[in-house]
Scaffold this motif. Structure first.
Motif, PDB file in Angstrom:
ATOM      1  N   UNK A   1      23.610   7.901  17.072  1.00  0.00           N
ATOM      2  CA  UNK A   1      23.289   7.642  15.665  1.00  0.00           C
ATOM      3  C   UNK A   1      23.552   8.884  14.824  1.00  0.00           C
ATOM      4  N   UNK A   2      23.097  10.037  15.295  1.00  0.00           N
ATOM      5  CA  UNK A   2      23.289  11.277  14.553  1.00  0.00           C
ATOM      6  C   UNK A   2      24.760  11.666  14.488  1.00  0.00           C
ATOM      7  N   UNK A   3      25.439  11.623  15.618  1.00  0.00           N
ATOM      8  CA  UNK A   3      26.828  12.081  15.668  1.00  0.00           C
ATOM      9  C   UNK A   3      27.754  11.198  14.836  1.00  0.00           C
ATOM     10  N   UNK A   4      27.456   9.919  14.743  1.00  0.00           N
ATOM     11  CA  UNK A   4      28.305   9.028  13.939  1.00  0.00           C
ATOM     12  C   UNK A   4      28.172   9.310  12.442  1.00  0.00           C
ATOM     13  N   UNK A   5      27.035   9.888  12.036  1.00  0.00           N
ATOM     14  CA  UNK A   5      26.813  10.187  10.621  1.00  0.00           C
ATOM     15  C   UNK A   5      27.149  11.635  10.264  1.00  0.00           C
TER      16      UNK A   5
ATOM     17  N   UNK B   1      30.589  17.252  11.383  1.00  0.00           N
ATOM     18  CA  UNK B   1      30.660  18.593  11.975  1.00  0.00           C
ATOM     19  C   UNK B   1      30.064  18.600  13.383  1.00  0.00           C
ATOM     20  N   UNK B   2      28.998  17.847  13.596  1.00  0.00           N
ATOM     21  CA  UNK B   2      28.376  17.804  14.919  1.00  0.00           C
ATOM     22  C   UNK B   2      29.263  17.039  15.897  1.00  0.00           C
ATOM     23  N   UNK B   3      29.855  15.965  15.427  1.00  0.00           N
ATOM     24  CA  UNK B   3      30.764  15.199  16.286  1.00  0.00           C
ATOM     25  C   UNK B   3      31.956  16.061  16.702  1.00  0.00           C
ATOM     26  N   UNK B   4      32.477  16.859  15.787  1.00  0.00           N
ATOM     27  CA  UNK B   4      33.600  17.744  16.105  1.00  0.00           C
ATOM     28  C   UNK B   4      33.213  18.748  17.189  1.00  0.00           C
ATOM     29  N   UNK B   5      31.984  19.276  17.120  1.00  0.00           N
ATOM     30  CA  UNK B   5      31.528  20.205  18.149  1.00  0.00           C
ATOM     31  C   UNK B   5      31.407  19.522  19.503  1.00  0.00           C
ATOM     32  N   UNK B   6      30.891  18.303  19.516  1.00  0.00           N
ATOM     33  CA  UNK B   6      30.740  17.551  20.762  1.00  0.00           C
ATOM     34  C   UNK B   6      32.112  17.250  21.363  1.00  0.00           C
ATOM     35  N   UNK B   7      33.041  16.811  20.538  1.00  0.00           N
ATOM     36  CA  UNK B   7      34.388  16.523  21.034  1.00  0.00           C
ATOM     37  C   UNK B   7      35.067  17.787  21.543  1.00  0.00           C
TER      38      UNK B   7
END
Length: 79
Positions: A50-54, A57-63
């Motif tokens: 839920x957090x990463x989809x919104x 910048x956080x999604x980019x770090x995870x990827x």
């Protein structure tokens, strides 16, 4: 003609990426590597998604961490 996409994340879901990171690092180390609350306080895959989809910048770090993990795994397999 080569039809393989150049993007290494092509066809991968965010859920698959998060699960692979949790399996490899565990929640504690994942929370240390990427300091976001959904990895540190009462972590779960669903709250993280839920957090990463919104949060781009956080999604980019995870990827990015996922790609780093895959490169390290490939290097270890060659040795």
């Amino acid at each position: 003609m080569n039809t393989t996409p150049k993007d290494p994340l092509h066809g991968m879901t965010l859920e698959t990426i998060v699960n692979a990171l949790v399996e490899h690092f565990g929640w504690t180390e994942l929370g240390q590597r990427i300091e976001i609350k959904c990895f540190r306080i009462d972590p779960s895959v669903s709250s993280s998604l839920k957090f990463l989809r919104k949060t781009p910048w956080a999604r980019a770090k995870v990827e990015g961490l996922y790609l780093f993990m895959r490169r390290e795994q490939a290097r270890a397999a060659r040795v």
